[in-house]
Each structure stands twice: as C-alpha cells, then as structure tokens.
Design an enzyme around this catalytic site. Structure first.
Site, PDB file in Angstrom:
ATOM      1  N   LYS A 184       0.872  41.445  -0.213  1.00 16.07           N
ATOM      2  CA  LYS A 184       2.038  42.114  -0.787  1.00 16.07           C
ATOM      3  C   LYS A 184       2.150  43.473  -0.127  1.00 16.07           C
ATOM      4  O   LYS A 184       1.250  44.311  -0.241  1.00 16.07           O
ATOM      5  CB  LYS A 184       1.832  42.248  -2.289  1.00 16.07           C
ATOM      6  CG  LYS A 184       2.941  42.965  -3.009  1.00 16.07           C
ATOM      7  CD  LYS A 184       2.723  42.797  -4.490  1.00 16.07           C
ATOM      8  CE  LYS A 184       3.667  43.610  -5.307  1.00 16.07           C
ATOM      9  NZ  LYS A 184       3.370  43.473  -6.731  1.00 16.07           N
ATOM     10  N   LYS A 239       4.724  38.401   0.325  1.00 23.21           N
ATOM     11  CA  LYS A 239       5.822  39.123  -0.322  1.00 23.21           C
ATOM     12  C   LYS A 239       6.014  40.473   0.348  1.00 23.21           C
ATOM     13  O   LYS A 239       5.025  41.194   0.508  1.00 23.21           O
ATOM     14  CB  LYS A 239       5.458  39.307  -1.798  1.00 23.21           C
ATOM     15  CG  LYS A 239       6.400  40.185  -2.589  1.00 23.21           C
ATOM     16  CD  LYS A 239       5.899  40.315  -3.992  1.00 23.21           C
ATOM     17  CE  LYS A 239       6.788  41.288  -4.724  1.00 23.21           C
ATOM     18  NZ  LYS A 239       6.333  41.570  -6.050  1.00 23.21           N
TER      19      LYS A 239
HETATM   20  C1  PBG Z   1       4.801  44.624  -9.156  1.00 23.62           C
HETATM   21  C2  PBG Z   1       5.920  43.754  -8.776  1.00 23.62           C
HETATM   22  C3  PBG Z   1       6.871  44.059  -7.804  1.00 23.62           C
HETATM   23  C4  PBG Z   1       7.777  43.000  -7.778  1.00 23.62           C
HETATM   24  C5  PBG Z   1       7.352  42.063  -8.683  1.00 23.62           C
HETATM   25  N1  PBG Z   1       6.191  42.547  -9.306  1.00 23.62           N
HETATM   26  C6  PBG Z   1       6.936  45.099  -6.798  1.00 23.62           C
HETATM   27  C7  PBG Z   1       6.636  46.485  -7.035  1.00 23.62           C
HETATM   28  O1  PBG Z   1       7.305  47.127  -7.861  1.00 23.62           O
HETATM   29  O2  PBG Z   1       5.737  46.982  -6.370  1.00 23.62           O
HETATM   30  C8  PBG Z   1       8.977  42.981  -6.886  1.00 23.62           C
HETATM   31  C9  PBG Z   1       9.828  41.824  -6.974  1.00 23.62           C
HETATM   32  C10 PBG Z   1      11.143  42.017  -6.321  1.00 23.62           C
HETATM   33  O3  PBG Z   1      11.435  43.041  -5.694  1.00 23.62           O
HETATM   34  O4  PBG Z   1      11.928  41.081  -6.448  1.00 23.62           O
HETATM   35  N2  PBG Z   1       3.944  44.114 -10.033  1.00 23.62           N
END
Ligand code: PBG
Length: 306
Positions: free
Chosen positions: A176, A228
């Site tokens: 991520k 991601k």
């Molecule tokens: C963090 C989380 C994020 C997303 C889902 N869970 C990212 C973040 O804020 O760092 C992003 C999903 C998206 O942008 O669609 N737990």
C-alpha cells in the site's frame, strides 16, 4: 473467442461507507455516485446489492466518536461490530470483508497508536488483533488489515487461530503506497489526518520493496495479497503474479475512481468504455479480485453489455 481475460461479477468487491448517527443517505461529493449510508438503511442496501449480483462488500465505518487509540472500534456494541452484524444478517451469502485499521476511529487520523508523535508499530499490532477478533465475532467473513504495520498479518493470524477463527481468511493490504489518490476517501470518512502516512505506507518509487512486503505477508499467513492503488501500480501486480500462487487483489482507489468520473462528467471520456478498459487492465496485469466503487455499475449496467 480469443480474448485472453474476462471480467466476472465474482471478481468484484464493492466498498461501502456506513455512518453512525445519520438518518438519510448522504452523497459523497468527491465520489460522485457513492454515498454514506445510515446504519438504519444498511440491511436494505445489502439486500439490494445482493439482488444486483454483488457477491462481496468491504465495509468502512464512519463513527461520530473517536479517541486517541481507536478503542471505540473494539467493543461489540460499537459501529464496527454493529455494521458487520447488520450486513451479515441481511444477506448471509454476501461475503462481508472487514477493513481492519484505526484511521477512521482515531482522533488524529493515523492508522495506529501514537507514541512520541509517530505511529508505534508494535503497540498497534495488539490493537489490530483485537479489532480483527471483534470483526470475526460480529460475523465478518474475511479480515482485511490495511494499516501497513509491519507484522500485522502474523499478529492477526495468531490471534484468530488462538480464538477459534483459524478458517477466516486474511486479505492483506500488503503493498500500500503513500498515495495522493486516497484524497476522496479521506474526505469521505472525515479523516482528521494532518501530515502524511509516509512512515508506514510505501514510497511510490519502490517496486522491489513492494515485492518484499507482499512476499512477507504470504509467509506471515495471508490468503489474498492486495496492491493499492491498483491502477497506478499494475507493474507490481504483474511482478507479484509471477512470484506467488496466492490470489491477487487490486484496489481501484477513490482518486482513480474520481479521475474517471470527473473526466466523464466533463465529456472528456466515455465512462463505460473507460471503466471496462480499466477492469480489463487489472485482469491482464494478473489481479483476480478488484475492489472498486464502480462494482455496482458494472454489475447493474455493464457486464451484460459486454
Ligand atoms: C486506510 C485506508 C485508505 C483507504 C482505505 N483504507 C487509505 C488511507 O487513507 O491511507 C483508501 C481507499 C481509497 O482511496 O479508495 N486504512
């Protein structure tokens, strides 16, 4: 006849935002077509999605009470557990995936507990395990740890195995990246974050490190590995596809969704064609599963047309 990949409804996971303490559906302006749903309408929403053919949802809670450690998410009568229970009861065959993280539940918006103003990895592991157990007890089918703490899969796997949840799969947010493309998501969940997540999310320049993160999660016991943002990091999907036999998931994140939506609204691109091209790219790269805010439109409108 000779097309190499096809998209199936079974590949799609639809993210849902459930907000505490509201009575009506609230549109999310940065994610046209996506809403925050009140708890009172969640059961109805899950049933509607099931009837449209959606097989799996990823639940995000938007609590109205936050604290420094995200303790609020650990108790069986608070939002995280309630929304999972409601969703599962509404449609037992729907696969309920619980995003396991603290950013929605902490007052500072970080994905873990702070010590000396930085996120403390190991303190957070213990809390993540508790949150995963709470989600399982509420009926979650898959646990998806998304905080990017080192060792999170091992810690959660051990906790689940010890408490009778050995059969619950873990879909790990393994690679991520610290991405600008999470912007609309953060506004959707009222994230209070000031600063960034660069001490725990990955540097966009680092491909080899992403492979290392993914392979670590496999060794720690992950059942599905996720990349991601998915679209920006297709190269990582392709590279890990050749290195593991686990299923790969791609998260088509909020900013990637919004880019298509707003470009289509401006008349610059054809939305349906763009969406199906992106889905095809995920499949070609090697993803089995795709988490996308377009899942509902694809199920309802596009799959039959292709
Ligand atoms: C963090 C989380 C994020 C997303 C889902 N869970 C990212 C973040 O804020 O760092 C992003 C999903 C998206 O942008 O669609 N737990």
């Amino acid at each position: 006849m000779v097309q190499e990949h096809t998209l199936s409804i079974d590949d799609l996971i639809y993210p849902l935002f459930v907000e505490e303490g509201i009575n009506d559906v609230i549109p999310i302006s940065m994610l046209p077509g996506v809403h925050r749903i009140p708890e009172s309408l969640l059961a109805e929403e899950i049933k509607a999605l099931a009837s449209e053919g959606i097989k799996a949802v990823l639940l995000f809670g938007i609590p109205h009470f936050k604290d420094a450690t995200g303790e609020i998410s650990l108790h069986p009568d608070t939002l995280l557990s309630r929304m999972i229970r409601t969703a599962k009861n509404a449609s037992p065959s729907m696969v309920i995936i619980a995003d396991c993280c603290f950013c929605e539940y902490t007052s500072h918006g970080h994905c873990g507990v702070l010590r000396n103003n930085t996120v403390d990895n190991d303190l957070t592991l213990a809390l993540l395990s508790k949150q995963a157990l709470a989600a399982c007890a509420a009926g979650a089918d898959i646990i998806a740890p998304s905080s990017m703490m080192d060792g999170q899969v091992r810690a959660i796997r051990a906790a689940l195995d010890a408490e009778g949840y050995a059969a619950k799969p873990i879909m790990a947010y393994s690679a991520k990246f610290a991405s600008a493309f999470y912007g609309p998501f953060r506004s959707a969940v009222n994230c209070e974050l000031k600063g960034d997540r660069k001490t725990y999310q990955m540097d966009p320049a680092n491909g080899r490190e992403a492979i290392r993160e993914l392979l670590c999660d496999e060794v720690e016991g992950a059942d599905i590995l996720m990349v991601k943002p998915g679209l920006l990091y297709l190269d990582i999907i392709t590279r890990i596809r050749d290195r593991t036999d686990l299923p790969i998931a791609a998260y088509h994140v909020s900013g990637e969704y919004a880019s298509i939506k707003f470009a289509a609204q401006a008349g610059a691109i054809d939305e349906q064609l763009a969406v199906m091209e992106v889905m095809g790219a995920f499949k070609r790269a090697g993803a089995k599963l795709i988490i996308t805010y377009f899942a509902r439109d694809i199920a309802r409108l596009y799959l039959n047309a292709h």
